[in-house]
Design a protein around this motif. Structure first.
Motif, PDB file in Angstrom:
ATOM      1  N   MET A   1     -18.567  67.738  31.869  1.00 42.53           N
ATOM      2  CA  MET A   1     -18.082  69.020  31.280  1.00 42.53           C
ATOM      3  C   MET A   1     -16.539  68.451  30.871  1.00 42.53           C
ATOM      4  O   MET A   1     -15.788  68.080  31.912  1.00 42.53           O
ATOM      5  CB  MET A   1     -18.078  70.201  31.992  1.00 42.53           C
ATOM      6  CG  MET A   1     -19.551  70.765  32.363  1.00 42.53           C
ATOM      7  SD  MET A   1     -19.424  72.027  33.287  1.00 42.53           S
ATOM      8  CE  MET A   1     -18.428  73.167  32.202  1.00 42.53           C
ATOM      9  N   ASP A   2     -16.170  68.987  29.512  1.00 40.60           N
ATOM     10  CA  ASP A   2     -14.835  68.532  29.169  1.00 40.60           C
ATOM     11  C   ASP A   2     -14.303  69.976  28.725  1.00 40.60           C
ATOM     12  O   ASP A   2     -14.359  70.223  27.612  1.00 40.60           O
ATOM     13  CB  ASP A   2     -14.779  67.511  28.218  1.00 40.60           C
ATOM     14  CG  ASP A   2     -13.251  67.103  27.703  1.00 40.60           C
ATOM     15  OD1 ASP A   2     -12.309  67.553  28.452  1.00 40.60           O
ATOM     16  OD2 ASP A   2     -13.106  66.596  26.686  1.00 40.60           O
ATOM     17  N   THR A   3     -13.650  70.663  29.394  1.00 36.34           N
ATOM     18  CA  THR A   3     -13.013  71.988  29.104  1.00 36.34           C
ATOM     19  C   THR A   3     -11.531  71.807  29.242  1.00 36.34           C
ATOM     20  O   THR A   3     -11.105  70.974  30.152  1.00 36.34           O
ATOM     21  CB  THR A   3     -13.617  73.056  30.037  1.00 36.34           C
ATOM     22  OG1 THR A   3     -13.215  73.090  31.539  1.00 36.34           O
ATOM     23  CG2 THR A   3     -15.009  73.047  30.171  1.00 36.34           C
ATOM     24  N   PRO A   4     -10.828  72.718  28.772  1.00 42.57           N
ATOM     25  CA  PRO A   4      -9.166  72.731  28.962  1.00 42.57           C
ATOM     26  C   PRO A   4      -8.991  72.689  30.317  1.00 42.57           C
ATOM     27  O   PRO A   4      -8.003  71.976  30.951  1.00 42.57           O
ATOM     28  CB  PRO A   4      -8.912  73.688  28.015  1.00 42.57           C
ATOM     29  CG  PRO A   4      -9.833  74.195  27.089  1.00 42.57           C
ATOM     30  CD  PRO A   4     -10.910  73.658  27.512  1.00 42.57           C
ATOM     31  N   GLU A   5      -9.452  73.549  31.080  1.00 49.50           N
ATOM     32  CA  GLU A   5      -9.320  73.613  32.594  1.00 49.50           C
ATOM     33  C   GLU A   5      -9.664  72.342  33.474  1.00 49.50           C
ATOM     34  O   GLU A   5      -8.782  72.009  34.148  1.00 49.50           O
ATOM     35  CB  GLU A   5     -10.247  74.688  33.393  1.00 49.50           C
ATOM     36  CG  GLU A   5      -9.719  76.454  32.614  1.00 49.50           C
ATOM     37  CD  GLU A   5     -10.204  76.597  31.199  1.00 49.50           C
ATOM     38  OE1 GLU A   5      -9.780  77.430  30.684  1.00 49.50           O
ATOM     39  OE2 GLU A   5     -11.177  75.573  30.734  1.00 49.50           O
ATOM     40  N   ILE A   6     -10.737  71.949  33.241  1.00 44.41           N
ATOM     41  CA  ILE A   6     -11.265  70.647  33.752  1.00 44.41           C
ATOM     42  C   ILE A   6     -10.345  69.608  33.420  1.00 44.41           C
ATOM     43  O   ILE A   6      -9.478  68.564  34.350  1.00 44.41           O
ATOM     44  CB  ILE A   6     -12.803  70.277  33.531  1.00 44.41           C
ATOM     45  CG1 ILE A   6     -13.486  71.211  34.152  1.00 44.41           C
ATOM     46  CG2 ILE A   6     -13.055  68.919  34.054  1.00 44.41           C
ATOM     47  CD1 ILE A   6     -13.671  71.345  35.762  1.00 44.41           C
ATOM     48  N   ARG A   7      -9.756  69.244  32.034  1.00 42.94           N
ATOM     49  CA  ARG A   7      -8.988  68.452  31.645  1.00 42.94           C
ATOM     50  C   ARG A   7      -7.454  68.505  32.494  1.00 42.94           C
ATOM     51  O   ARG A   7      -7.118  67.503  32.894  1.00 42.94           O
ATOM     52  CB  ARG A   7      -8.724  68.511  30.184  1.00 42.94           C
ATOM     53  CG  ARG A   7      -7.917  67.325  29.646  1.00 42.94           C
ATOM     54  CD  ARG A   7      -7.981  67.222  28.058  1.00 42.94           C
ATOM     55  NE  ARG A   7      -9.211  66.884  27.493  1.00 42.94           N
ATOM     56  CZ  ARG A   7      -9.630  65.709  27.154  1.00 42.94           C
ATOM     57  NH1 ARG A   7      -8.755  64.765  27.292  1.00 42.94           N
ATOM     58  NH2 ARG A   7     -10.874  65.547  26.568  1.00 42.94           N
ATOM     59  N   ARG A   8      -7.006  69.586  32.533  1.00 44.49           N
ATOM     60  CA  ARG A   8      -5.894  69.693  33.174  1.00 44.49           C
ATOM     61  C   ARG A   8      -5.706  69.465  34.801  1.00 44.49           C
ATOM     62  O   ARG A   8      -4.986  68.921  35.141  1.00 44.49           O
ATOM     63  CB  ARG A   8      -5.428  71.180  32.891  1.00 44.49           C
ATOM     64  CG  ARG A   8      -4.719  71.528  31.591  1.00 44.49           C
ATOM     65  CD  ARG A   8      -3.807  72.798  31.491  1.00 44.49           C
ATOM     66  NE  ARG A   8      -4.687  73.944  31.948  1.00 44.49           N
ATOM     67  CZ  ARG A   8      -5.354  74.819  31.041  1.00 44.49           C
ATOM     68  NH1 ARG A   8      -5.240  74.559  29.824  1.00 44.49           N
ATOM     69  NH2 ARG A   8      -5.732  75.719  31.329  1.00 44.49           N
ATOM     70  N   LEU A   9      -7.092  69.895  35.132  1.00 50.03           N
ATOM     71  CA  LEU A   9      -6.912  69.299  36.752  1.00 50.03           C
ATOM     72  C   LEU A   9      -7.260  68.022  37.119  1.00 50.03           C
ATOM     73  O   LEU A   9      -6.640  67.596  37.930  1.00 50.03           O
ATOM     74  CB  LEU A   9      -8.456  70.292  37.380  1.00 50.03           C
ATOM     75  CG  LEU A   9      -8.637  70.148  38.649  1.00 50.03           C
ATOM     76  CD1 LEU A   9      -7.744  70.526  39.706  1.00 50.03           C
ATOM     77  CD2 LEU A   9     -10.113  70.338  39.184  1.00 50.03           C
ATOM     78  N   ILE A  10      -8.123  67.368  36.299  1.00 48.62           N
ATOM     79  CA  ILE A  10      -8.156  65.865  36.442  1.00 48.62           C
ATOM     80  C   ILE A  10      -6.907  65.020  36.188  1.00 48.62           C
ATOM     81  O   ILE A  10      -6.503  64.366  36.956  1.00 48.62           O
ATOM     82  CB  ILE A  10      -9.294  65.359  35.874  1.00 48.62           C
ATOM     83  CG1 ILE A  10     -10.661  66.221  36.110  1.00 48.62           C
ATOM     84  CG2 ILE A  10      -9.561  63.967  35.855  1.00 48.62           C
ATOM     85  CD1 ILE A  10     -11.284  66.119  37.441  1.00 48.62           C
ATOM     86  N   THR A  11      -6.560  65.326  35.052  1.00 50.68           N
ATOM     87  CA  THR A  11      -5.226  64.727  34.616  1.00 50.68           C
ATOM     88  C   THR A  11      -4.024  65.192  35.678  1.00 50.68           C
ATOM     89  O   THR A  11      -3.222  64.493  35.828  1.00 50.68           O
ATOM     90  CB  THR A  11      -4.547  64.815  33.364  1.00 50.68           C
ATOM     91  OG1 THR A  11      -4.393  66.434  33.140  1.00 50.68           O
ATOM     92  CG2 THR A  11      -5.717  64.545  32.350  1.00 50.68           C
ATOM     93  N   SER A  12      -4.203  66.106  36.550  1.00 53.79           N
ATOM     94  CA  SER A  12      -3.179  66.472  37.441  1.00 53.79           C
ATOM     95  C   SER A  12      -3.195  65.542  38.619  1.00 53.79           C
ATOM     96  O   SER A  12      -2.417  65.180  39.307  1.00 53.79           O
ATOM     97  CB  SER A  12      -3.184  67.805  37.967  1.00 53.79           C
ATOM     98  OG  SER A  12      -4.236  68.165  38.629  1.00 53.79           O
ATOM     99  N   PHE A  13      -4.479  64.765  38.757  1.00 52.46           N
ATOM    100  CA  PHE A  13      -4.613  63.845  40.040  1.00 52.46           C
ATOM    101  C   PHE A  13      -4.648  62.470  39.525  1.00 52.46           C
ATOM    102  O   PHE A  13      -4.043  61.614  40.274  1.00 52.46           O
ATOM    103  CB  PHE A  13      -6.180  63.978  40.414  1.00 52.46           C
ATOM    104  CG  PHE A  13      -6.266  65.322  41.326  1.00 52.46           C
ATOM    105  CD1 PHE A  13      -6.785  66.384  40.824  1.00 52.46           C
ATOM    106  CD2 PHE A  13      -6.192  65.311  42.543  1.00 52.46           C
ATOM    107  CE1 PHE A  13      -6.696  67.601  41.702  1.00 52.46           C
ATOM    108  CE2 PHE A  13      -6.090  66.398  43.527  1.00 52.46           C
ATOM    109  CZ  PHE A  13      -6.568  67.405  42.983  1.00 52.46           C
ATOM    110  N   PHE A  14      -4.825  62.207  38.254  1.00 53.72           N
ATOM    111  CA  PHE A  14      -4.886  60.844  37.998  1.00 53.72           C
ATOM    112  C   PHE A  14      -3.993  60.835  36.444  1.00 53.72           C
ATOM    113  O   PHE A  14      -4.123  61.573  35.628  1.00 53.72           O
ATOM    114  CB  PHE A  14      -6.271  60.381  37.689  1.00 53.72           C
ATOM    115  CG  PHE A  14      -7.142  60.374  38.816  1.00 53.72           C
ATOM    116  CD1 PHE A  14      -8.046  61.270  39.065  1.00 53.72           C
ATOM    117  CD2 PHE A  14      -6.955  59.610  39.692  1.00 53.72           C
ATOM    118  CE1 PHE A  14      -8.767  61.395  40.128  1.00 53.72           C
ATOM    119  CE2 PHE A  14      -7.612  59.521  40.988  1.00 53.72           C
ATOM    120  CZ  PHE A  14      -8.650  60.514  40.941  1.00 53.72           C
ATOM    121  N   PRO A  15      -3.441  59.572  36.154  1.00 52.68           N
ATOM    122  CA  PRO A  15      -2.943  59.429  34.817  1.00 52.68           C
ATOM    123  C   PRO A  15      -3.863  59.276  33.644  1.00 52.68           C
ATOM    124  O   PRO A  15      -4.898  58.970  34.068  1.00 52.68           O
ATOM    125  CB  PRO A  15      -2.160  57.939  34.956  1.00 52.68           C
ATOM    126  CG  PRO A  15      -2.024  57.583  36.371  1.00 52.68           C
ATOM    127  CD  PRO A  15      -3.059  58.399  37.210  1.00 52.68           C
TER     128      PRO A  15
END
Length: 423
Positions: A1-15
């Motif tokens: 799933m690629d939602t704005p919320e998921i994108r912000r969460l995952i990119t907060s852990f990895f570049p």
């Protein structure tokens, strides 16, 4: 799933440059591409277990390993390849260590500082300092996703923390008796379990601390499980130092350790030890003489990776306390606990023995608190409803409706359900 919320969460852990988003089938295909695919798959556990392309079978067979620890409350987890080579074990430890380092960083006040990013890599070939320095600590990561308020830390507002998978089908016609070889045979022949209890100096633990009394109780429960109801069949040694270069093999298990213990130390023990499911969460953190409310450190049993069978018994005992709590089982009705057939005939009654001795999770915590120095309260150590299934052999290769392999996969409304066929 690629939602704005998921994108912000995952990119907060990895570049962001490290990450590719896509549909689950695309991600699964990329993970299985061993020459040029992805190294870690992050997705909802129900998608991982509901895979129509055999990812659950690959996890069951040992080709892949799924993390026991969820990245967020909506049960995101990571999957890495698992094989016979030592490097596979080390890679899983590195992935887990990087994730845990942002939690530890939040506790000790370490945060994002791009000016020192990668400057701490000179002493160790692998440095877990880089994750919080380059990406941010746990609070910073979630602040970027959720806003200015991370968690509520009022006197009555605790985040429930203790979780465990539900037991699936525990029947077995010819499962091997785990007491007949390996480390468990040595323990059984000795007639005594050697359990070390770690008095973590960072948390200023003493023998009367709540966490210490909980550690002792779980050591005794392990003796009850292995020696069919004998809580005295355990030698308990209190230690306040751990040698991180190797597992202390004079002990069978070490209680009160955590993955976070490794952060900031040398990494020579990667792949040599494993931690069980957590059974206690510190909701207070002592730093430079001041007590802080923090994101919490999970403590578990540490075990030598030379023998995985003991881990199955350890996790089963921990799960039993949570299962009993959720199902209203305690000492008075311990016989309602399921029998355990997956570890051989010797341990059929281990779950009942454990609960008959110690009670359920709340019983353990409340009785330890009554005997403690009252320096800290129970805090976050509250059993929460179970929303997902985490994998650990042999009990927990199960789907999200608590059916365990071997099974027949049935397609229902576009999803796949595992119907257990053990008898």
């Amino acid at each position: 799933m690629d939602t704005p919320e998921i994108r912000r969460l995952i990119t907060s852990f990895f570049p962001a440059s490290f990450i590719t988003f896509g549909t689950f089938p695309e991600m699964e295909s990329s993970l299985k591409n061993e020459t040029g695919g992805c190294n870690v798959l992050v997705s909802d556990t129900y998608r991982i277990y509901g895979s129509s392309e055999g990812l659950q079978d690959d996890i069951t067979s040992g080709k892949y390993v799924i993390s026991d620890y969820y990245i967020s409350r909506n049960l995101l987890s990571s999957v890495v390849r698992w094989g016979d080579q030592e490097s596979d074990d080390v890679w899983f430890d590195i992935v887990e260590g990087a994730r845990q380092s942002i939690y530890r960083a939040a506790q000790i006040g370490l945060g994002k500082d791009e000016s020192t990013c990668f400057s701490n890599s000179t002493t160790d070939e692998i440095s877990f300092y880089n994750a919080p320095l380059c990406v941010g600590n746990n609070n910073e990561a979630f602040q970027a996703h959720l806003g200015n308020v991370v968690l509520s830390f009022g006197s009555e507002a605790y985040l429930p923390s203790i979780d465990a998978p539900n037991f699936g089908l525990l029947a077995c016609d010819d499962c091997k008796d785990v007491l007949k070889d390996g480390r468990l045979k040595v323990i059984n022949d000795r007639g005594m379990l050697n359990c070390a209890v770690y008095l973590d100096p960072i948390h200023n633990l003493t023998r009367s601390s709540l966490a210490t009394l909980v550690n002792v109780k779980f050591c005794e429960m392990m003796a009850v499980a292995v020696f069919q109801g004998q809580p005295d069949a355990v030698n308990i040694t209190y230690i306040d130092e751990l040698d991180y270069s190797s597992f202390p093999r004079e002990y069978d298990i070490v209680a009160g350790t955590s993955w976070e213990d490794r952060v900031g130390f040398n990494t020579s023990d990667l792949g040599e030890r494993s931690e069980s499911f957590p059974y206690f969460i510190h909701d207070k953190y002592l730093y430079n003489g001041t007590m802080y409310g923090g994101t919490g450190t999970s403590i578990s049993f540490a075990l030598d990776n030379e023998d995985k069978t003991l881990m199955n018994v350890v996790n089963s005992v921990i799960f039993a306390t949570v299962y009993a709590q959720r199902n209203g089982i305690s000492r008075s009705n311990y016989f309602e606990m399921p029998q355990m057939h997956l570890l051989g005939d010797s341990l059929t009654f281990m779950l009942r023995d454990a609960i008959a001795y110690a009670g359920n999770y709340d019983d353990i915590l409340n009785e330890a608190l009554a005997s403690s120095d009252n320096a800290t309260g129970i805090g976050w150590n509250t059993v929460i409803p179970n929303y997902g299934i985490a994998p650990k052999e042999p009990v927990l290769y199960c789907d999200y409706v608590a059916s365990c392999p071997p099974c027949d996969w049935i397609e229902i409304d576009g999803g796949y359900i595992c119907i257990g066929v053990l008898s």
